[in-house]
Design a protein around this motif. Structure first.
Motif, PDB file in Angstrom:
ATOM      1  N   TYR A  93       0.847  -1.194   0.000  1.00 44.08           N
ATOM      2  CA  TYR A  93       0.000   0.000   0.000  1.00 44.08           C
ATOM      3  C   TYR A  93       0.882   1.243   0.000  1.00 44.08           C
ATOM      4  CZ  TYR A  93      -3.638  -3.255   1.566  1.00 44.08           C
ATOM      5  OH  TYR A  93      -4.511  -4.319   1.686  1.00 44.08           O
ATOM      6  N   ASN A 147     -10.943   3.179   0.144  1.00 42.22           N
ATOM      7  CA  ASN A 147     -11.053   1.719   0.181  1.00 42.22           C
ATOM      8  C   ASN A 147     -11.420   1.070  -1.150  1.00 42.22           C
ATOM      9  OD1 ASN A 147     -10.529   1.732   3.010  1.00 42.22           O
ATOM     10  ND2 ASN A 147     -12.705   2.156   3.395  1.00 42.22           N
ATOM     11  N   VAL A 192     -11.287  -3.600  -6.811  1.00 39.58           N
ATOM     12  CA  VAL A 192     -11.055  -4.129  -5.471  1.00 39.58           C
ATOM     13  C   VAL A 192     -11.592  -3.165  -4.422  1.00 39.58           C
ATOM     14  CG1 VAL A 192      -9.287  -4.739  -3.765  1.00 39.58           C
ATOM     15  CG2 VAL A 192      -9.031  -5.474  -6.145  1.00 39.58           C
ATOM     16  N   TYR A 193     -12.354  -3.700  -3.479  1.00 38.76           N
ATOM     17  CA  TYR A 193     -12.712  -2.962  -2.263  1.00 38.76           C
ATOM     18  C   TYR A 193     -11.946  -3.597  -1.107  1.00 38.76           C
ATOM     19  CZ  TYR A 193     -15.238  -0.871   1.590  1.00 38.76           C
ATOM     20  OH  TYR A 193     -15.551  -0.173   2.733  1.00 38.76           O
ATOM     21  N   ASP A 194     -11.234  -2.788  -0.350  1.00 38.28           N
ATOM     22  CA  ASP A 194     -10.379  -3.322   0.707  1.00 38.28           C
ATOM     23  C   ASP A 194     -10.280  -2.317   1.850  1.00 38.28           C
ATOM     24  OD1 ASP A 194      -8.543  -4.672   2.221  1.00 38.28           O
ATOM     25  OD2 ASP A 194      -6.872  -4.451   0.832  1.00 38.28           O
ATOM     26  N   ASN A 195     -10.883  -2.641   2.994  1.00 39.87           N
ATOM     27  CA  ASN A 195     -10.743  -1.770   4.161  1.00 39.87           C
ATOM     28  C   ASN A 195      -9.967  -2.446   5.288  1.00 39.87           C
ATOM     29  OD1 ASN A 195     -12.571  -3.565   5.253  1.00 39.87           O
ATOM     30  ND2 ASN A 195     -14.223  -2.072   5.552  1.00 39.87           N
ATOM     31  N   ARG A 196      -9.179  -3.499   4.938  1.00 43.57           N
ATOM     32  CA  ARG A 196      -8.353  -4.178   5.926  1.00 43.57           C
ATOM     33  C   ARG A 196      -7.142  -3.316   6.266  1.00 43.57           C
ATOM     34  NH1 ARG A 196      -6.831  -9.306   2.510  1.00 43.57           N
ATOM     35  NH2 ARG A 196      -6.282  -7.552   1.154  1.00 43.57           N
ATOM     36  N   VAL A 199      -3.123  -7.187   6.320  1.00 45.69           N
ATOM     37  CA  VAL A 199      -3.483  -8.199   5.324  1.00 45.69           C
ATOM     38  C   VAL A 199      -3.278  -9.609   5.860  1.00 45.69           C
ATOM     39  CG1 VAL A 199      -2.960  -9.078   3.024  1.00 45.69           C
ATOM     40  CG2 VAL A 199      -2.943  -6.624   3.450  1.00 45.69           C
ATOM     41  N   PHE A 207     -12.611  -7.568   2.175  1.00 42.23           N
ATOM     42  CA  PHE A 207     -11.880  -7.537   0.914  1.00 42.23           C
ATOM     43  C   PHE A 207     -12.771  -8.174  -0.143  1.00 42.23           C
ATOM     44  CE2 PHE A 207      -9.456  -9.757  -2.320  1.00 42.23           C
ATOM     45  CZ  PHE A 207      -8.559  -8.793  -2.759  1.00 42.23           C
ATOM     46  N   SER A 208     -12.962  -7.487  -1.257  1.00 47.00           N
ATOM     47  CA  SER A 208     -13.723  -8.076  -2.365  1.00 47.00           C
ATOM     48  C   SER A 208     -13.068  -7.666  -3.670  1.00 47.00           C
ATOM     49  CB  SER A 208     -15.188  -7.627  -2.332  1.00 47.00           C
ATOM     50  OG  SER A 208     -15.297  -6.219  -2.428  1.00 47.00           O
ATOM     51  N   GLU A 209     -12.969  -8.628  -4.575  1.00 46.50           N
ATOM     52  CA  GLU A 209     -12.326  -8.396  -5.868  1.00 46.50           C
ATOM     53  C   GLU A 209     -13.157  -9.005  -6.980  1.00 46.50           C
ATOM     54  OE1 GLU A 209      -8.132  -9.323  -8.269  1.00 46.50           O
ATOM     55  OE2 GLU A 209      -8.599 -10.385  -6.408  1.00 46.50           O
TER      56      GLU A 209
END
Length: 366
Positions: A93, A147, A192-196, A199, A207-209
């Protein structure tokens, strides 16, 4: 006898003890990079006994603790089945999440057991495909809103120096597409949605892709096909130590897909306990859930997990069948390797009707 330190009147620890202490201690300050190398010993259906070394680099952009934790993980191994290789995974990131680099690299000599294609292949007398394998897959993602990331994806896979060996019994297989070697390059895009925040050990987050890849001769591929990938992972804290997590995974392919790039059931990430590729076809749906104790209430370093999963493969999406769903489940042990970064070493034992598989890796399976 260990050497004596006259300045302090104490014995210096032996070199083995110093290596162990270095591997398990976490003396870095918050925000500073952490790096560890440690030996691994594991067993899985794919490898038999496996000996290797893992290394893990953890860091935050600009050493800012408000930025997400990035990881670069390398793993090199040799097994009793004459397999060897190097794996490299990255989730990096940038500052304030402006960029997100998500990918994996694989190079390995890995004789593959081949049970055929489809949801009802026999588990007896598999063929052996001896080959070298190279994979380079990377997403370069740009934040569009908090995110949410979007960007191009490239996938390069090559299977070479191959030989297809029929089983010694009475069963013979038709050589699958790509068994004489194949090279394919895919280009596409990922959303990609990622609010972690962490990891490798997600205590809370989603997390969704959704991604698409097109392989074509004009790109340098041997075969023409395309694929859509869906990956949704969600983690929910049940208290300050425990986490309930689940994952829904879908792989949907169409065209002339070589056998090594079909949707593969099994492995160290999902459907643990099944040989990777024990069942394979153009389409797969899989679901797993896991409860984690990180760590146990009575321990500062040791934790555990229980998990269950189910998956199904089919040649077409409308041919998924309840009768072809395969279950798996298991238990795992956790050791807090990086206390300040909240990273655990995991050992999982997955059970199926075909036997167990044991896996040892850094970070959770999903």
């Amino acid at each position: 006898m260990a050497p004596f330190d006259a300045a302090f009147g104490q014995e210096k620890p032996g070199w083995i003890k110093r290596v162990v202490q270095k591997a398990i201690s976490d003396t870095t300050s918050p925000g500073k990079p952490s790096f560890r190398i440690y030996p691994t010993l594991a067993y899985s259906p794919e490898t038999s006994f496996e000996f290797g070394f893992s290394s893990l680099l953890l860091f935050q952009a600009k050493n800012d603790t408000l930025n997400r934790l990035s990881e670069i993980q390398a793993f090199t191994f040799i097994t009793l089945e004459a397999q060897y290789g190097i794996w490299l995974d990255n989730a990096i990131y940038g500052d304030k999440d402006k960029w997100f680099f998500l990918g994996r690299t694989r190079f390995q000599r890995f004789p593959l057991l081949y049970y055929g294609i489809g949801p009802e292949t026999s588990g007896h007398e598999p063929a052996l495909i001896d080959a070298n394998y190279l994979l380079l897959r990377q997403r370069v993602l740009r934040k569009i809103v908090p995110n949410l990331f979007i960007g191009p994806e490239i996938d390069y896979q090559q299977l070479y120096n191959t030989s297809f060996n029929q089983p010694e019994g009475n069963h013979e297989y038709e050589a699958p597409l790509g068994s004489d070697g194949t090279r394919n390059i895919g280009l596409g895009a990922a959303l990609v949605y990622d609010n972690r925040h962490n990891v490798l050990n997600v205590r809370k987050g989603l997390f969704s892709e959704l991604s698409f890849l097109q392989y074509a001769p004009k790109l340098g591929s041997d075969y023409k096909f395309y694929g859509v990938n869906l990956d949704i992972r969600s983690s929910h804290p049940t208290n300050s130590r425990n986490v309930l997590a689940w994952q829904l995974y879908g792989n949907f392919l169409s065209g002339n897909v070589p056998f090594n790039q079909l949707a593969l059931m099994g492995g160290e990430m999902i459907m643990r306990g099944y040989y990777s590729g024990r069942y394979r076809d153009k389409n797969m749906l899989a679901f797993q859930t896991e409860h984690r104790w990180l760590p146990f209430r009575f321990s500062k370093r040791f934790g555990g997990t229980v998990f269950a999963a189910a998956a199904v493969v089919a040649p077409k999406i409308n041919e998924f069948s309840w009768k072809h769903i395969r279950p798996s489940g298991g238990v795992g042990l956790r050791y807090l390797l990086f206390p300040k970064k909240d990273i655990f070493l995991r050992m999982d034992v997955g059970f199926t009707k075909e036997g167990p598989g044991i896996y040892l890796f850094t970070g959770e399976a999903f």
